[in-house]
Motif scaffolding. Structure first.
Motif, PDB file in Angstrom:
ATOM      1  N   CYS A 104     -13.973   8.960  -4.011  1.00 33.07           N
ATOM      2  CA  CYS A 104     -13.127   7.985  -3.330  1.00 33.07           C
ATOM      3  C   CYS A 104     -13.627   6.582  -3.679  1.00 33.07           C
ATOM      4  O   CYS A 104     -14.831   6.330  -3.615  1.00 33.07           O
ATOM      5  CB  CYS A 104     -13.199   8.214  -1.824  1.00 33.07           C
ATOM      6  N   MET A 107      -8.373  15.053  -1.797  1.00 38.00           N
ATOM      7  CA  MET A 107      -8.541  13.618  -2.009  1.00 38.00           C
ATOM      8  C   MET A 107      -7.332  12.858  -1.461  1.00 38.00           C
ATOM      9  O   MET A 107      -7.484  11.813  -0.837  1.00 38.00           O
ATOM     10  CB  MET A 107      -8.750  13.300  -3.483  1.00 38.00           C
ATOM     11  N   MET A 161      -7.687  10.040   1.299  1.00 39.73           N
ATOM     12  CA  MET A 161      -7.282   8.653   1.027  1.00 39.73           C
ATOM     13  C   MET A 161      -6.349   8.116   2.106  1.00 39.73           C
ATOM     14  O   MET A 161      -6.373   6.918   2.414  1.00 39.73           O
ATOM     15  CB  MET A 161      -6.608   8.563  -0.344  1.00 39.73           C
TER      16      MET A 161
END
Length: 93
Positions: free
Chosen positions: A72, A85, A89
């Protein structure tokens, strides 16, 4: 017939791993194959994690090696899975 028993079996052969019985050799072979598929024959050399699925093992080993992982840009979190991910995010802003 009892649960798991082949209708024409008469109970001739019994599975050594469960109550299943059948007189049909082919049915017993297919049944025993199901038990074998459930065995966890892949083992992680880093920690001993076991699974029978190569995709799960590949993903697991990447946690140890960092290979295939994406970090990240906003924090130290990293993962080898695109869906993880994306979810991360959304909350890491």
């Amino acid at each position: 017939p009892a649960e798991g028993e082949h209708p024409s079996s008469g109970g001739a052969d019994r599975c050594p791993l469960c109550p299943f019985r059948t007189a049909c050799r082919g049915a017993m072979d297919r049944h025993l194959a199901r038990h074998l598929l459930k065995q966890k024959d892949l083992s992680c050399s880093f920690c001993g994690y076991r699974t029978n699925r190569t995709d799960h093992m590949r993903s697991h080993v990447s946690r140890h090696t960092g290979r295939g992982c994406v970090q990240c840009p906003g924090c130290p979190y990293k993962t080898g899975r695109k869906d993880h991910m994306k979810r991360h995010m959304a909350s890491c802003r």
